[in-house]
Design a protein around this motif. Sequence first.
Motif, PDB file in Angstrom:
ATOM      1  N   ALA A 279       4.166   3.792   4.989  1.00 19.25           N
ATOM      2  CA  ALA A 279       5.395   4.028   5.171  1.00 19.25           C
ATOM      3  C   ALA A 279       6.274   2.787   5.278  1.00 19.25           C
ATOM      4  O   ALA A 279       7.522   2.393   4.899  1.00 19.25           O
ATOM      5  CB  ALA A 279       5.623   4.692   6.207  1.00 19.25           C
ATOM      6  N   ALA A 280       5.825   1.758   5.925  1.00 17.79           N
ATOM      7  CA  ALA A 280       7.336   0.555   6.132  1.00 17.79           C
ATOM      8  C   ALA A 280       6.742  -0.069   5.009  1.00 17.79           C
ATOM      9  O   ALA A 280       7.977  -0.623   4.850  1.00 17.79           O
ATOM     10  CB  ALA A 280       5.988  -0.870   7.041  1.00 17.79           C
ATOM     11  N   ALA A 281       5.309  -0.474   3.981  1.00 17.54           N
ATOM     12  CA  ALA A 281       5.528  -1.232   2.946  1.00 17.54           C
ATOM     13  C   ALA A 281       6.404  -0.396   1.912  1.00 17.54           C
ATOM     14  O   ALA A 281       7.703  -0.880   1.004  1.00 17.54           O
ATOM     15  CB  ALA A 281       3.702  -1.749   2.697  1.00 17.54           C
ATOM     16  N   VAL A 282       6.769   0.781   2.436  1.00 16.42           N
ATOM     17  CA  VAL A 282       7.405   1.575   0.383  1.00 16.42           C
ATOM     18  C   VAL A 282       8.551   1.870   1.838  1.00 16.42           C
ATOM     19  O   VAL A 282       9.672   1.192   0.120  1.00 16.42           O
ATOM     20  CB  VAL A 282       6.706   3.564   0.922  1.00 16.42           C
ATOM     21  CG1 VAL A 282       7.576   4.373   0.090  1.00 16.42           C
ATOM     22  CG2 VAL A 282       6.076   3.800   1.090  1.00 16.42           C
ATOM     23  N   GLU A 283       9.191   1.213   3.154  1.00 16.45           N
ATOM     24  CA  GLU A 283      10.609   1.444   3.009  1.00 16.45           C
ATOM     25  C   GLU A 283      11.190   0.077   2.401  1.00 16.45           C
ATOM     26  O   GLU A 283      11.718  -0.323   2.345  1.00 16.45           O
ATOM     27  CB  GLU A 283      10.849   1.580   4.583  1.00 16.45           C
ATOM     28  CG  GLU A 283      10.224   2.881   5.245  1.00 16.45           C
ATOM     29  CD  GLU A 283      10.558   3.666   6.454  1.00 16.45           C
ATOM     30  OE1 GLU A 283      11.169   2.382   6.941  1.00 16.45           O
ATOM     31  OE2 GLU A 283      10.502   4.817   6.890  1.00 16.45           O
TER      32      GLU A 283
ATOM     33  N   ASP B 176       1.504  -1.244   0.267  1.00 18.46           N
ATOM     34  CA  ASP B 176      -0.315  -0.102   0.071  1.00 18.46           C
ATOM     35  C   ASP B 176       0.475   1.274  -0.202  1.00 18.46           C
ATOM     36  O   ASP B 176       2.398   1.293   1.044  1.00 18.46           O
ATOM     37  CB  ASP B 176      -0.927   0.041   1.245  1.00 18.46           C
ATOM     38  CG  ASP B 176      -1.906   1.317   1.291  1.00 18.46           C
ATOM     39  OD1 ASP B 176      -1.446   1.940   1.051  1.00 18.46           O
ATOM     40  OD2 ASP B 176      -2.363   1.593   2.394  1.00 18.46           O
ATOM     41  N   PRO B 177       0.595   1.622  -0.948  1.00 16.47           N
ATOM     42  CA  PRO B 177       2.087   2.968  -1.151  1.00 16.47           C
ATOM     43  C   PRO B 177       1.440   4.582  -0.234  1.00 16.47           C
ATOM     44  O   PRO B 177       2.041   5.228   0.357  1.00 16.47           O
ATOM     45  CB  PRO B 177       1.251   3.817  -2.622  1.00 16.47           C
ATOM     46  CG  PRO B 177       0.669   2.816  -2.966  1.00 16.47           C
ATOM     47  CD  PRO B 177       0.136   2.129  -2.613  1.00 16.47           C
ATOM     48  N   GLU B 178       0.119   3.564   0.659  1.00 12.82           N
ATOM     49  CA  GLU B 178       0.258   4.815   1.523  1.00 12.82           C
ATOM     50  C   GLU B 178       0.942   4.781   3.162  1.00 12.82           C
ATOM     51  O   GLU B 178       0.855   5.192   4.259  1.00 12.82           O
ATOM     52  CB  GLU B 178      -1.647   5.579   2.208  1.00 12.82           C
ATOM     53  CG  GLU B 178      -1.676   5.695   0.700  1.00 12.82           C
ATOM     54  CD  GLU B 178      -1.146   7.407   0.918  1.00 12.82           C
ATOM     55  OE1 GLU B 178      -1.204   8.088   1.588  1.00 12.82           O
ATOM     56  OE2 GLU B 178      -0.977   7.748  -0.272  1.00 12.82           O
TER      57      GLU B 178
ATOM     58  N   THR C  54       0.786   6.918 -11.000  1.00 13.89           N
ATOM     59  CA  THR C  54       0.395   8.947 -11.162  1.00 13.89           C
ATOM     60  C   THR C  54      -0.776   9.020  -9.814  1.00 13.89           C
ATOM     61  O   THR C  54       0.054  10.211  -8.426  1.00 13.89           O
ATOM     62  CB  THR C  54      -0.272   9.168 -11.617  1.00 13.89           C
ATOM     63  OG1 THR C  54       0.815   9.150 -12.962  1.00 13.89           O
ATOM     64  CG2 THR C  54      -0.343  10.928 -12.168  1.00 13.89           C
ATOM     65  N   ALA C  55      -1.097   8.101  -9.299  1.00 17.36           N
ATOM     66  CA  ALA C  55      -2.198   8.182  -7.495  1.00 17.36           C
ATOM     67  C   ALA C  55      -1.344   8.053  -6.487  1.00 17.36           C
ATOM     68  O   ALA C  55      -1.903   8.576  -5.814  1.00 17.36           O
ATOM     69  CB  ALA C  55      -3.381   7.578  -8.459  1.00 17.36           C
ATOM     70  N   ALA C  56      -0.629   6.768  -7.272  1.00 16.42           N
ATOM     71  CA  ALA C  56       0.532   6.258  -5.863  1.00 16.42           C
ATOM     72  C   ALA C  56       1.667   7.162  -4.988  1.00 16.42           C
ATOM     73  O   ALA C  56       2.104   6.820  -4.125  1.00 16.42           O
ATOM     74  CB  ALA C  56       0.625   4.970  -5.742  1.00 16.42           C
TER      75      ALA C  56
END
Length: 224
Positions: free
Chosen positions: A54-58, A50-52, A94-96
């Motif tokens: 932060a843990a998944a992004v990291e 989920d791009p929202e 783009t939305a993510a």
Amino acid sequence: MGVIVAVDGPAGSGKSSVSRAAAAALGFGFLDTGAAYRALAWSVLEQGGDPEDAAAVERALDGFAFESADDPDERWVRVGGVDVTDAIRTPRVTAAVSGVARVPAVRTRLNEGFRARLAAAEPGVVAEGRDITTVVAPHADVRVLLTASAEVRASRRAKELPDEDHSAVARSMAERDAKDSRVVDFLEAADGVTTLDSTDLDFDGTVAALVTLVREAAGLEPVA
Ligand code: CDP
Ligand code: CDP
């Protein structure tokens, strides 16, 4: 060290296309920093994250191997050797991307890569994004904020996306700029940054104006 040209601005101002053409005219390299944020957003989605979150992004940032063409006449973007040149421009990515871009560890890591690219550029580079004039390269030789009215920016972007509803394109651009400007300020020129307003300029006129600014500021010979 080569000549560093930093260009920031909101969505649809012409940053990527104008900076690329100016780099080609000057014989410089080109760095589209937004492509790196887009590529990371693509990786998060690819991993089912989920791009929202932060843990998944990291998690996606760990081992994120971004490459893009230095040559302004080439147009490829790769992640871990996979060509994502077109995949990073979809409405889903783009939305993510704003969610991914606001994670501090992301900005720190990507900025290190951008600075290494700038330091290696000979005889120069045009780098564009949202925080190049202020954070990535505040000591750049030339610093420009490229702007245009919201109406003109939306209609330029809508022309590129003929299958999408014009007002939906305008709305999504305005929402993304609002989200992004909470993270970095690219709506006002910082001290020492020259504003180039392209509202009433066509594409070639905007490129010519940027090239002239660079030649003057960097002390290069004018074109005969
Ligand atoms: O070309 P466009 O204005 O649509 O966007 P882009 O330059 O490809 O950037 C995509 C996204 O990356 C932006 O909406 C920001 O969320 C992020 N970005 C950033 O945070 N900092 C940068 N220096 C460049 C892009
Ligand atoms: O990177 P950014 O989102 O700021 O904008 P872009 O993708 O480089 O430019 C959006 C569109 O505006 C492109 O199709 C450009 O050719 C066009 N453009 C224009 O029509 N007139 C200008 N003066 C500048 C850009």
